[in-house]
Design a protein around this motif. Structure first.
Motif, PDB file in Angstrom:
ATOM      1  N   LEU A 144      -7.095  10.164 -18.791  1.00  0.00           N
ATOM      2  CA  LEU A 144      -6.329  10.304 -19.848  1.00  0.00           C
ATOM      3  C   LEU A 144      -4.905  10.388 -19.247  1.00  0.00           C
ATOM      4  CD1 LEU A 144      -6.094   9.796 -22.887  1.00  0.00           C
ATOM      5  CD2 LEU A 144      -6.326  12.291 -23.188  1.00  0.00           C
ATOM      6  N   GLN A 145      -4.682  11.293 -18.539  1.00  0.00           N
ATOM      7  CA  GLN A 145      -3.483  11.765 -17.961  1.00  0.00           C
ATOM      8  C   GLN A 145      -2.860  10.302 -17.250  1.00  0.00           C
ATOM      9  OE1 GLN A 145      -1.390  14.123 -19.108  1.00  0.00           O
ATOM     10  NE2 GLN A 145       0.252  12.979 -18.048  1.00  0.00           N
ATOM     11  N   THR A 146      -3.669   9.936 -16.426  1.00  0.00           N
ATOM     12  CA  THR A 146      -3.196   8.755 -15.729  1.00  0.00           C
ATOM     13  C   THR A 146      -2.801   7.452 -16.681  1.00  0.00           C
ATOM     14  OG1 THR A 146      -4.885   9.141 -13.790  1.00  0.00           O
ATOM     15  CG2 THR A 146      -4.015   6.864 -13.848  1.00  0.00           C
ATOM     16  N   ILE A 147      -3.569   7.163 -17.782  1.00  0.00           N
ATOM     17  CA  ILE A 147      -3.190   6.125 -18.413  1.00  0.00           C
ATOM     18  C   ILE A 147      -2.010   6.558 -19.174  1.00  0.00           C
ATOM     19  CG2 ILE A 147      -3.970   5.027 -20.732  1.00  0.00           C
ATOM     20  CD1 ILE A 147      -5.370   4.119 -17.976  1.00  0.00           C
ATOM     21  N   ARG A 148      -1.703   7.651 -19.719  1.00  0.00           N
ATOM     22  CA  ARG A 148      -0.437   8.089 -20.261  1.00  0.00           C
ATOM     23  C   ARG A 148       0.665   8.013 -19.300  1.00  0.00           C
ATOM     24  NH1 ARG A 148      -1.271  10.189 -25.045  1.00  0.00           N
ATOM     25  NH2 ARG A 148      -3.001  11.182 -25.782  1.00  0.00           N
ATOM     26  N   ASP A 149       0.487   8.459 -17.948  1.00  0.00           N
ATOM     27  CA  ASP A 149       1.586   8.323 -16.902  1.00  0.00           C
ATOM     28  C   ASP A 149       1.904   6.976 -16.835  1.00  0.00           C
ATOM     29  OD1 ASP A 149       1.593  10.981 -16.792  1.00  0.00           O
ATOM     30  OD2 ASP A 149       0.566  10.991 -15.077  1.00  0.00           O
ATOM     31  N   CYS A 150       0.863   6.034 -16.850  1.00  0.00           N
ATOM     32  CA  CYS A 150       0.971   4.614 -16.543  1.00  0.00           C
ATOM     33  C   CYS A 150       1.790   3.890 -17.755  1.00  0.00           C
ATOM     34  CB  CYS A 150      -0.358   3.964 -16.533  1.00  0.00           C
ATOM     35  SG  CYS A 150      -0.190   2.027 -16.270  1.00  0.00           S
ATOM     36  N   GLY A 190       5.428  -5.796  -5.941  1.00  0.00           N
ATOM     37  CA  GLY A 190       6.289  -5.031  -6.666  1.00  0.00           C
ATOM     38  C   GLY A 190       5.810  -3.597  -7.066  1.00  0.00           C
ATOM     39  N   MET A 191       4.453  -3.702  -7.074  1.00  0.00           N
ATOM     40  CA  MET A 191       3.750  -2.418  -7.541  1.00  0.00           C
ATOM     41  C   MET A 191       3.917  -1.049  -6.500  1.00  0.00           C
ATOM     42  SD  MET A 191      -0.630  -1.913  -7.550  1.00  0.00           S
ATOM     43  CE  MET A 191      -1.261  -1.301  -9.259  1.00  0.00           C
ATOM     44  N   PRO A 192       4.352  -0.113  -7.236  1.00  0.00           N
ATOM     45  CA  PRO A 192       4.519   1.206  -6.346  1.00  0.00           C
ATOM     46  C   PRO A 192       3.247   1.531  -5.635  1.00  0.00           C
ATOM     47  CG  PRO A 192       5.440   1.369  -8.517  1.00  0.00           C
ATOM     48  CD  PRO A 192       4.565   0.079  -8.665  1.00  0.00           C
ATOM     49  N   ALA A 193       3.430   1.955  -4.362  1.00  0.00           N
ATOM     50  CA  ALA A 193       2.248   2.544  -3.615  1.00  0.00           C
ATOM     51  C   ALA A 193       1.394   3.617  -4.354  1.00  0.00           C
ATOM     52  CB  ALA A 193       2.693   3.076  -2.417  1.00  0.00           C
ATOM     53  N   GLU A 194       1.960   4.566  -5.042  1.00  0.00           N
ATOM     54  CA  GLU A 194       1.063   5.715  -5.724  1.00  0.00           C
ATOM     55  C   GLU A 194       0.178   4.901  -6.824  1.00  0.00           C
ATOM     56  OE1 GLU A 194       2.918   8.168  -8.828  1.00  0.00           O
ATOM     57  OE2 GLU A 194       4.742   7.235  -8.268  1.00  0.00           O
ATOM     58  N   TRP A 195       0.653   3.708  -7.302  1.00  0.00           N
ATOM     59  CA  TRP A 195       0.002   3.007  -8.460  1.00  0.00           C
ATOM     60  C   TRP A 195      -1.361   2.111  -7.879  1.00  0.00           C
ATOM     61  CZ3 TRP A 195      -0.749   4.982 -13.077  1.00  0.00           C
ATOM     62  CH2 TRP A 195       0.188   5.803 -13.446  1.00  0.00           C
ATOM     63  N   ALA A 196      -0.965   1.617  -6.517  1.00  0.00           N
ATOM     64  CA  ALA A 196      -2.071   0.841  -6.030  1.00  0.00           C
ATOM     65  C   ALA A 196      -3.145   1.792  -5.482  1.00  0.00           C
ATOM     66  CB  ALA A 196      -1.379   0.472  -4.481  1.00  0.00           C
ATOM     67  N   ILE A 197      -2.895   3.161  -5.090  1.00  0.00           N
ATOM     68  CA  ILE A 197      -3.854   4.075  -4.912  1.00  0.00           C
ATOM     69  C   ILE A 197      -4.643   4.310  -6.108  1.00  0.00           C
ATOM     70  CG2 ILE A 197      -4.525   6.411  -4.213  1.00  0.00           C
ATOM     71  CD1 ILE A 197      -2.155   6.289  -2.219  1.00  0.00           C
ATOM     72  N   LEU A 230      -2.867  -4.668   2.163  1.00  0.00           N
ATOM     73  CA  LEU A 230      -1.776  -4.689   1.422  1.00  0.00           C
ATOM     74  C   LEU A 230      -0.425  -4.143   2.222  1.00  0.00           C
ATOM     75  CD1 LEU A 230      -3.099  -2.662  -1.681  1.00  0.00           C
ATOM     76  CD2 LEU A 230      -3.221  -5.187  -1.389  1.00  0.00           C
ATOM     77  N   TYR A 231       0.664  -4.895   1.969  1.00  0.00           N
ATOM     78  CA  TYR A 231       1.683  -4.616   2.840  1.00  0.00           C
ATOM     79  C   TYR A 231       2.982  -3.995   1.916  1.00  0.00           C
ATOM     80  CZ  TYR A 231      -0.712  -7.718   6.151  1.00  0.00           C
ATOM     81  OH  TYR A 231      -1.496  -8.144   7.002  1.00  0.00           O
ATOM     82  N   PHE A 232       3.231  -2.963   2.357  1.00  0.00           N
ATOM     83  CA  PHE A 232       4.295  -2.129   1.631  1.00  0.00           C
ATOM     84  C   PHE A 232       5.642  -1.992   2.517  1.00  0.00           C
ATOM     85  CE2 PHE A 232       0.335  -0.674  -0.254  1.00  0.00           C
ATOM     86  CZ  PHE A 232       0.438  -0.745  -1.421  1.00  0.00           C
ATOM     87  N   GLU A 233       6.570  -1.987   1.873  1.00  0.00           N
ATOM     88  CA  GLU A 233       7.858  -1.730   2.383  1.00  0.00           C
ATOM     89  C   GLU A 233       8.393  -0.622   1.364  1.00  0.00           C
ATOM     90  OE1 GLU A 233      10.674  -4.663   3.303  1.00  0.00           O
ATOM     91  OE2 GLU A 233       9.349  -5.868   4.211  1.00  0.00           O
ATOM     92  N   ASN A 234       8.896   0.616   1.983  1.00  0.00           N
ATOM     93  CA  ASN A 234       9.496   1.781   1.271  1.00  0.00           C
ATOM     94  C   ASN A 234       8.586   2.187  -0.108  1.00  0.00           C
ATOM     95  OD1 ASN A 234      11.227   2.147   3.171  1.00  0.00           O
ATOM     96  ND2 ASN A 234      12.861   0.899   2.179  1.00  0.00           N
ATOM     97  N   ASP A 235       7.213   1.820   0.149  1.00  0.00           N
ATOM     98  CA  ASP A 235       6.494   2.363  -0.997  1.00  0.00           C
ATOM     99  C   ASP A 235       6.398   1.393  -2.191  1.00  0.00           C
ATOM    100  OD1 ASP A 235       5.690   4.594   0.251  1.00  0.00           O
ATOM    101  OD2 ASP A 235       7.074   5.716  -0.642  1.00  0.00           O
TER     102      ASP A 235
END
Length: 157
Positions: free
Chosen positions: A77-83, A104-111, A145-150
């Motif tokens: 529930l907290q994850t959805i609210r944060d999203c 364009g997705m942030p790395a923390e949200w990819a996880i 998945l390829y990330f640059e600066n998260d």
């Protein structure tokens, strides 16, 4: 309050527009601040959290989190609210529920969407960092998945 008023002075024998700074008192009461429309109702948020929990509890990467008590319905529930707070729309959160990713997705949200990668290769430069996240076994077919600066810049299946 100072307002600029533009008017035509053609009737006065002056051509063009004349702009004057005029000070005057506001005679009307200020309009009330509108209440922002929520992105999702509480019922929709609850439904999204249940689907996130159900989809992600089946993923191997979340089994350890579930067993350790880190993935709970309250955490979902907290994850959805944060999203909703971060992305300001339901569509991106629906993609995360469905374990999808996008450029364009942030790395923390990819996880939070597809879980922790099986392996990470990092390259650090003076001004930025590149990472290659590997999901699955490269011998049997993996997703990269390829990330640059998260920030997700590209992916390969």
């Amino acid at each position: 309050m100072i307002r600029k008023i533009a008017y035509s002075a053609a009737g006065l024998g002056v051509s063009g527009l004349l702009t004057l700074g005029v000070a005057f008192a506001q005679t009307t009461s200020p309009s009330p601040t509108p209440t922002p429309t929520p992105i999702a109702t509480e019922e929709e948020i609850d439904d999204m959290a249940h689907r996130y929990f159900d989809n992600h509890i089946q993923m191997n990467w979340n089994k350890d989190q579930f067993d350790n008590g880190e993935l709970t319905s309250e955490a979902a529930l907290q994850t959805i609210r944060d999203c909703l707070d971060e992305f300001k729309n339901k569509e991106d959160c629906e993609h995360i529920i469905d374990e999808l990713y996008w450029i364009g997705m942030p790395a923390e949200w990819a996880i939070k969407s597809v879980g922790n990668p099986d392996d990470v290769n990092s390259t650090v430069f003076t001004n930025y960092r590149q990472e290659q996240w590997i999901y699955g076994n490269p011998i049997y077919g993996a997703t990269y998945l390829y990330f640059e600066n998260d920030t997700l810049k590209s992916y390969q299946k």
